[in-house]
Write a protein that holds these residues in place. Structure first.
Motif, PDB file in Angstrom:
ATOM      1  N   ASN A 211     -19.013  -1.487  25.443  1.00  0.00           N
ATOM      2  CA  ASN A 211     -20.239  -1.864  25.873  1.00  0.00           C
ATOM      3  C   ASN A 211     -21.152  -1.177  26.731  1.00  0.00           C
ATOM      4  O   ASN A 211     -21.168  -1.310  28.095  1.00  0.00           O
ATOM      5  CB  ASN A 211     -20.038  -3.465  26.827  1.00  0.00           C
ATOM      6  CG  ASN A 211     -19.386  -4.426  25.902  1.00  0.00           C
ATOM      7  OD1 ASN A 211     -19.703  -4.573  24.767  1.00  0.00           O
ATOM      8  ND2 ASN A 211     -18.328  -5.228  26.519  1.00  0.00           N
ATOM      9  N   ASP A 212     -21.657  -0.118  26.061  1.00  0.00           N
ATOM     10  CA  ASP A 212     -22.367   0.786  26.854  1.00  0.00           C
ATOM     11  C   ASP A 212     -23.607   1.045  26.523  1.00  0.00           C
ATOM     12  O   ASP A 212     -24.475   2.170  26.777  1.00  0.00           O
ATOM     13  CB  ASP A 212     -21.560   2.241  26.966  1.00  0.00           C
ATOM     14  CG  ASP A 212     -21.227   2.579  25.410  1.00  0.00           C
ATOM     15  OD1 ASP A 212     -21.758   2.010  24.596  1.00  0.00           O
ATOM     16  OD2 ASP A 212     -20.541   3.555  25.223  1.00  0.00           O
ATOM     17  N   HIS A 213     -24.362   0.194  25.625  1.00  0.00           N
ATOM     18  CA  HIS A 213     -25.550   0.316  25.088  1.00  0.00           C
ATOM     19  C   HIS A 213     -26.547   0.302  26.363  1.00  0.00           C
ATOM     20  O   HIS A 213     -26.742  -0.935  26.926  1.00  0.00           O
ATOM     21  CB  HIS A 213     -25.980  -0.785  24.037  1.00  0.00           C
ATOM     22  CG  HIS A 213     -27.156  -0.501  23.450  1.00  0.00           C
ATOM     23  ND1 HIS A 213     -27.762  -1.496  22.627  1.00  0.00           N
ATOM     24  CD2 HIS A 213     -28.051   0.598  23.501  1.00  0.00           C
ATOM     25  CE1 HIS A 213     -28.823  -1.077  22.043  1.00  0.00           C
ATOM     26  NE2 HIS A 213     -29.251   0.138  22.610  1.00  0.00           N
ATOM     27  N   LEU A 248     -21.160  -1.356  34.365  1.00  0.00           N
ATOM     28  CA  LEU A 248     -20.147  -1.003  33.080  1.00  0.00           C
ATOM     29  C   LEU A 248     -19.170  -2.142  33.504  1.00  0.00           C
ATOM     30  O   LEU A 248     -18.279  -2.598  32.414  1.00  0.00           O
ATOM     31  CB  LEU A 248     -19.881   0.301  32.913  1.00  0.00           C
ATOM     32  CG  LEU A 248     -20.793   1.228  32.175  1.00  0.00           C
ATOM     33  CD1 LEU A 248     -20.500   2.830  32.288  1.00  0.00           C
ATOM     34  CD2 LEU A 248     -21.289   0.574  30.836  1.00  0.00           C
ATOM     35  N   ALA A 249     -18.459  -2.073  34.652  1.00  0.00           N
ATOM     36  CA  ALA A 249     -17.126  -2.893  34.914  1.00  0.00           C
ATOM     37  C   ALA A 249     -17.595  -4.219  34.731  1.00  0.00           C
ATOM     38  O   ALA A 249     -16.665  -4.737  34.218  1.00  0.00           O
ATOM     39  CB  ALA A 249     -16.773  -2.396  36.212  1.00  0.00           C
ATOM     40  N   THR A 250     -18.753  -4.513  35.158  1.00  0.00           N
ATOM     41  CA  THR A 250     -19.037  -6.035  34.856  1.00  0.00           C
ATOM     42  C   THR A 250     -19.179  -6.561  33.549  1.00  0.00           C
ATOM     43  O   THR A 250     -18.607  -7.563  32.970  1.00  0.00           O
ATOM     44  CB  THR A 250     -20.472  -6.212  35.405  1.00  0.00           C
ATOM     45  OG1 THR A 250     -20.518  -6.200  36.655  1.00  0.00           O
ATOM     46  CG2 THR A 250     -20.704  -7.704  35.264  1.00  0.00           C
ATOM     47  N   SER A 251     -19.667  -5.689  32.494  1.00  0.00           N
ATOM     48  CA  SER A 251     -19.830  -6.001  31.054  1.00  0.00           C
ATOM     49  C   SER A 251     -18.763  -5.624  30.234  1.00  0.00           C
ATOM     50  O   SER A 251     -18.826  -5.798  28.992  1.00  0.00           O
ATOM     51  CB  SER A 251     -21.042  -5.600  30.720  1.00  0.00           C
ATOM     52  OG  SER A 251     -21.246  -3.955  30.758  1.00  0.00           O
ATOM     53  N   LEU A 256     -20.978  -9.564  23.658  1.00  0.00           N
ATOM     54  CA  LEU A 256     -22.179  -9.816  23.123  1.00  0.00           C
ATOM     55  C   LEU A 256     -22.464  -8.801  21.835  1.00  0.00           C
ATOM     56  O   LEU A 256     -22.429  -7.667  22.024  1.00  0.00           O
ATOM     57  CB  LEU A 256     -23.284  -9.676  24.277  1.00  0.00           C
ATOM     58  CG  LEU A 256     -23.063 -10.588  25.297  1.00  0.00           C
ATOM     59  CD1 LEU A 256     -24.158 -10.167  26.274  1.00  0.00           C
ATOM     60  CD2 LEU A 256     -23.440 -12.094  24.922  1.00  0.00           C
ATOM     61  N   GLY A 257     -22.923  -9.229  20.922  1.00  0.00           N
ATOM     62  CA  GLY A 257     -23.403  -8.352  19.798  1.00  0.00           C
ATOM     63  C   GLY A 257     -22.455  -8.011  18.634  1.00  0.00           C
ATOM     64  O   GLY A 257     -21.159  -8.118  18.936  1.00  0.00           O
ATOM     65  N   PRO A 262     -23.996  -4.538  25.432  1.00  0.00           N
ATOM     66  CA  PRO A 262     -25.171  -3.891  26.381  1.00  0.00           C
ATOM     67  C   PRO A 262     -24.136  -3.875  27.894  1.00  0.00           C
ATOM     68  O   PRO A 262     -23.355  -4.467  28.139  1.00  0.00           O
ATOM     69  CB  PRO A 262     -26.127  -5.112  26.668  1.00  0.00           C
ATOM     70  CG  PRO A 262     -25.309  -6.312  26.172  1.00  0.00           C
ATOM     71  CD  PRO A 262     -24.586  -5.866  25.007  1.00  0.00           C
ATOM     72  N   ILE A 263     -24.555  -2.885  28.403  1.00  0.00           N
ATOM     73  CA  ILE A 263     -24.234  -2.576  29.976  1.00  0.00           C
ATOM     74  C   ILE A 263     -25.008  -3.770  30.419  1.00  0.00           C
ATOM     75  O   ILE A 263     -26.047  -4.392  30.100  1.00  0.00           O
ATOM     76  CB  ILE A 263     -24.717  -1.387  30.362  1.00  0.00           C
ATOM     77  CG1 ILE A 263     -24.412  -1.341  32.068  1.00  0.00           C
ATOM     78  CG2 ILE A 263     -26.314  -1.120  30.418  1.00  0.00           C
ATOM     79  CD1 ILE A 263     -24.628   0.125  32.674  1.00  0.00           C
TER      80      ILE A 263
END
Length: 280
Positions: A211-213, A248-251, A256-257, A262-263
């Motif tokens: 999740n790094d978008h 990033l740690a949160t997501s 999602l997706g 997403p970040i």
């Protein structure tokens, strides 16, 4: 007391992960009022970019004047500019201000967002008037046209800017090559280089996640937010890296997706601003 104002000049992301969506959310989380100039409208989700509509350069210029004629902009960041004309316009109008350039040439999905003419415009016009440019490894290679380690590419880009300064355009801008490969220690290293100075590593936790978008947009807008608060550049870079790691740690466990998620842009991890400097 007014908050400082930061401006993003970038494209939209209909999925809300990158572009102006990421920038404005990051500004707000870091105590900055965000203004925006839209350069392109994209049809985009976590799997890729399916359509791009470039905003006419004249409309981009009108938006820039609308912001600068009305608000006390303390820092500017650029994302996707889309055309050589837009790059040259932004360089002309934003010169002399704290300016963070995120050289968006290729999307996370691999979609090409700027061709050779845009690359040349970055090198010839925008980087010479920027405060700092924040390419990831792929973007640094694309800008320079050759391979190398993050440290080598940071030095090479800072050297290009120093040559530009020797031609009278500027004293050269700083370079931060972001997202170095995680080491065995679980850390990630960005490389910070200024013209004529040895490069400096900036290490931060490496968050393993798909999740790094929007990570690059979030980093550069966090950097601009800290500059708007009056932080020195290197301190702002450290704070921006730490902010991205927390988001990033949160997501990292989100679902999602259908692609690279997403970040996080939630304000639950809101960070106190670097300073409480008042902006008139």
């Amino acid at each position: 007391m007014n908050p400082p104002v930061a401006l993003t000049v970038a494209g939209t992301d209909s999925g809300g992960a990158a572009g102006t969506a990421a920038d404005l959310a990051t500004f707000a989380a870091l105590g900055v009022h965000g203004a925006c100039v839209i350069t392109a409208v994209t049809a985009q989700d976590t799997t890729g970019v399916s359509d791009i509509h470039a905003v006419p350069v004249a409309t981009v210029e009108a938006q820039l004047h609308a912001v600068f004629d009305d608000l006390p902009v303390a820092a500017v960041k650029t994302g996707m500019l889309g055309s050589a004309g837009a790059v040259e316009l932004v360089a002309r109008i934003c010169a002399g201000r704290p300016l963070v350039v995120d050289p968006v040439l290729v999307a996370t999905s691999g979609a090409v967002l700027g061709g050779e003419d845009v690359r040349r415009a970055y090198l010839d016009h925008l980087l010479p008037v920027a405060t700092v440019v924040t390419p990831n490894l792929d973007e640094a290679r694309a800008l320079l046209g050759h391979d190398g380690s993050p440290e080598e590419l940071a030095v090479a880009l800072a050297g290009l800017d120093m040559l530009a300064g020797a031609r009278g355009s500027t004293s050269g801008c700083a370079v931060i090559v972001t997202g170095g490969d995680p080491a065995a220690t679980g850390e990630c290293t960005d490389w910070f280089a200024e013209p004529g100075e040895p490069p400096v590593p900036i290490s931060h936790p490496a968050i393993r996640t798909a999740n790094d978008h929007g990570t690059g947009c979030t980093y550069s807008s966090a950097l601009a937010a800290h500059l708007a608060h009056g932080a020195p550049l290197r301190e702002a870079a450290v704070q921006a890296a730490a902010y991205v790691a927390r988001q990033l740690a949160t997501s990292r466990h989100w679902t999602l997706g259908r692609g690279r998620g997403p970040i996080a842009h939630l304000a639950t991890n809101q960070v106190s601003p670097t300073s409480t400097k008042e902006t008139a």
